[in-house]
Design a protein around this motif. Sequence first.
Motif, PDB file in Angstrom:
ATOM      1  N   THR A 121      -8.473 -91.495  -6.424  1.00 19.93           N
ATOM      2  CA  THR A 121      -8.853 -90.169  -6.905  1.00 19.93           C
ATOM      3  C   THR A 121      -9.460 -90.262  -8.304  1.00 19.93           C
ATOM      4  O   THR A 121      -9.268 -91.249  -9.024  1.00 19.93           O
ATOM      5  CB  THR A 121      -7.638 -89.228  -6.957  1.00 19.93           C
ATOM      6  N   LEU A 122     -10.192 -89.233  -8.684  1.00 15.36           N
ATOM      7  CA  LEU A 122     -10.747 -89.149 -10.027  1.00 15.36           C
ATOM      8  C   LEU A 122      -9.625 -88.971 -11.038  1.00 15.36           C
ATOM      9  O   LEU A 122      -8.563 -88.414 -10.718  1.00 15.36           O
ATOM     10  CB  LEU A 122     -11.713 -87.964 -10.131  1.00 15.36           C
ATOM     11  N   PRO A 123      -9.813 -89.433 -12.285  1.00  9.17           N
ATOM     12  CA  PRO A 123      -8.777 -89.260 -13.309  1.00  9.17           C
ATOM     13  C   PRO A 123      -8.386 -87.784 -13.462  1.00  9.17           C
ATOM     14  O   PRO A 123      -9.246 -86.913 -13.554  1.00  9.17           O
ATOM     15  CB  PRO A 123      -9.452 -89.785 -14.580  1.00  9.17           C
ATOM     16  N   GLN A 159      -6.616 -77.145 -10.126  1.00  8.35           N
ATOM     17  CA  GLN A 159      -7.523 -78.282  -9.933  1.00  8.35           C
ATOM     18  C   GLN A 159      -8.529 -77.991  -8.827  1.00  8.35           C
ATOM     19  O   GLN A 159      -9.713 -78.317  -8.949  1.00  8.35           O
ATOM     20  CB  GLN A 159      -6.722 -79.550  -9.607  1.00  8.35           C
ATOM     21  N   GLN A 293     -13.152 -90.692  -5.862  1.00  9.54           N
ATOM     22  CA  GLN A 293     -14.154 -91.350  -6.692  1.00  9.54           C
ATOM     23  C   GLN A 293     -15.444 -91.634  -5.927  1.00  9.54           C
ATOM     24  O   GLN A 293     -16.393 -92.161  -6.500  1.00  9.54           O
ATOM     25  CB  GLN A 293     -13.588 -92.641  -7.280  1.00  9.54           C
ATOM     26  N   PRO A 324     -19.403 -86.842  -7.213  1.00 12.73           N
ATOM     27  CA  PRO A 324     -18.227 -87.378  -7.909  1.00 12.73           C
ATOM     28  C   PRO A 324     -18.454 -87.551  -9.409  1.00 12.73           C
ATOM     29  O   PRO A 324     -17.558 -87.267 -10.216  1.00 12.73           O
ATOM     30  CB  PRO A 324     -17.999 -88.730  -7.218  1.00 12.73           C
ATOM     31  N   GLN A 325     -19.654 -87.988  -9.809  1.00 13.88           N
ATOM     32  CA  GLN A 325     -19.929 -88.164 -11.230  1.00 13.88           C
ATOM     33  C   GLN A 325     -19.992 -86.813 -11.940  1.00 13.88           C
ATOM     34  O   GLN A 325     -19.526 -86.679 -13.079  1.00 13.88           O
ATOM     35  CB  GLN A 325     -21.251 -88.916 -11.418  1.00 13.88           C
ATOM     36  N   HIS A 328     -16.435 -85.744 -12.381  1.00  8.14           N
ATOM     37  CA  HIS A 328     -15.796 -86.528 -13.437  1.00  8.14           C
ATOM     38  C   HIS A 328     -16.213 -86.030 -14.823  1.00  8.14           C
ATOM     39  O   HIS A 328     -15.382 -85.921 -15.732  1.00  8.14           O
ATOM     40  CB  HIS A 328     -16.161 -88.002 -13.276  1.00  8.14           C
ATOM     41  N   GLY A 329     -17.502 -85.705 -14.978  1.00  5.38           N
ATOM     42  CA  GLY A 329     -17.986 -85.249 -16.270  1.00  5.38           C
ATOM     43  C   GLY A 329     -17.412 -83.922 -16.704  1.00  5.38           C
ATOM     44  O   GLY A 329     -17.253 -83.654 -17.900  1.00  5.38           O
ATOM     45  N   LEU A 331     -14.383 -82.634 -15.397  1.00  5.26           N
ATOM     46  CA  LEU A 331     -12.928 -82.565 -15.281  1.00  5.26           C
ATOM     47  C   LEU A 331     -12.204 -82.920 -16.577  1.00  5.26           C
ATOM     48  O   LEU A 331     -11.132 -82.388 -16.851  1.00  5.26           O
ATOM     49  CB  LEU A 331     -12.451 -83.502 -14.159  1.00  5.26           C
ATOM     50  N   GLU A 332     -12.801 -83.795 -17.358  1.00  2.00           N
ATOM     51  CA  GLU A 332     -12.108 -84.322 -18.528  1.00  2.00           C
ATOM     52  C   GLU A 332     -11.590 -83.226 -19.446  1.00  2.00           C
ATOM     53  O   GLU A 332     -10.464 -83.281 -19.939  1.00  2.00           O
ATOM     54  CB  GLU A 332     -13.028 -85.280 -19.306  1.00  2.00           C
TER      55      GLU A 332
END
Length: 336
Positions: A121-123, A159, A293, A324-325, A328-329, A331-332
């Motif tokens: 999974t993504l962080p 989430q 991911q 996914p990228q 990720h960008g 979600l942080e």
Amino acid sequence: MSAPIIAIDAMGGDFGPHSIVPACIACLAEFPSLHLVLVGQISLLNELIARHSGVDRARLHLEQASEVIAMDDRPAQALRSKPDSSMRVALELVRDGRAQACVSSGNTGALMALSRYLLKTLPGIDRPAMMTAIPTERGHCQLLDLGANVDCSAEHLYQFAVMGSVAAEALGVARPRIALLNVGTEDVKGNQQVKLAASLLQPVSELNYIGFIEGDGLYRGEADVVVCDGFVGNILLKSSEGLASMISARMEALFKQNLGSRLIGSLALAVLKRLQGELAPARHNGASFLGLQAIVVKSHGAARPEGFQSAIRRAVMEVREDLPQRLHGRLEHLLL
């Protein structure tokens, strides 16, 4: 970007390669830059491909897998006892960078378990969620979760809302309206998890959270992203499919009752066919596994070629948008 390469679990679903091979060939014609890797029993796949003329074999590759995960196999069994299943090999192609996405119509629980194990999974994401498009009066809304997570905490629903919003943006929706599916729109309605999820979403200005929504509001198109736990979402999805089929069947039966109704039906046939096409589950087939991911799209197990083709289309779109990228960008700084 480079040409999309998608791994296909060619042995999954109720109809296996007999439905999947024609869908793949149709997608190759639809997307001239697309490359597909069909995973399964190569001799059978070659036999089915040979029935079609004009196939661009330079963009259609085969990968051997000797085992098949049955629709009633338990996820743990799929993880431990079938290392050469078509589903696992297809996911391994994605993990190893030989493909950018995987599409399968196989066992949902096994696909989720293998995807989490192989792709991670993504962080910041505890559980991936399944998301698909639901037709509404205004177009479509994205609904999640569809059954991957039957029991959810408020943090999980939060989430899902973040991931659904980013995915809707990738589909071209500017500042998507997010709503929590509930038994009423008032603040006092709902269970504790939904109320807590609302309190988490309300202060986040980057998310366009509009509050609670009921089932009828979903179909009116009052939100672009509708969030619920997987128990509710799966029942809503299956009920929607069943209702659309029932309405279509009842309308056809009414138009055939007598000469007068048949005459009226002949005049309304074009409109009826268009409505059937817009509501047909096959047109909206394909659920994204958000939070991994890499890209995984789940097709309905009973999908015919047209339906499986829709699932591949969804995977192509997510590859092109590098979903996914993008997730990720965002979600942080949006995750709790």
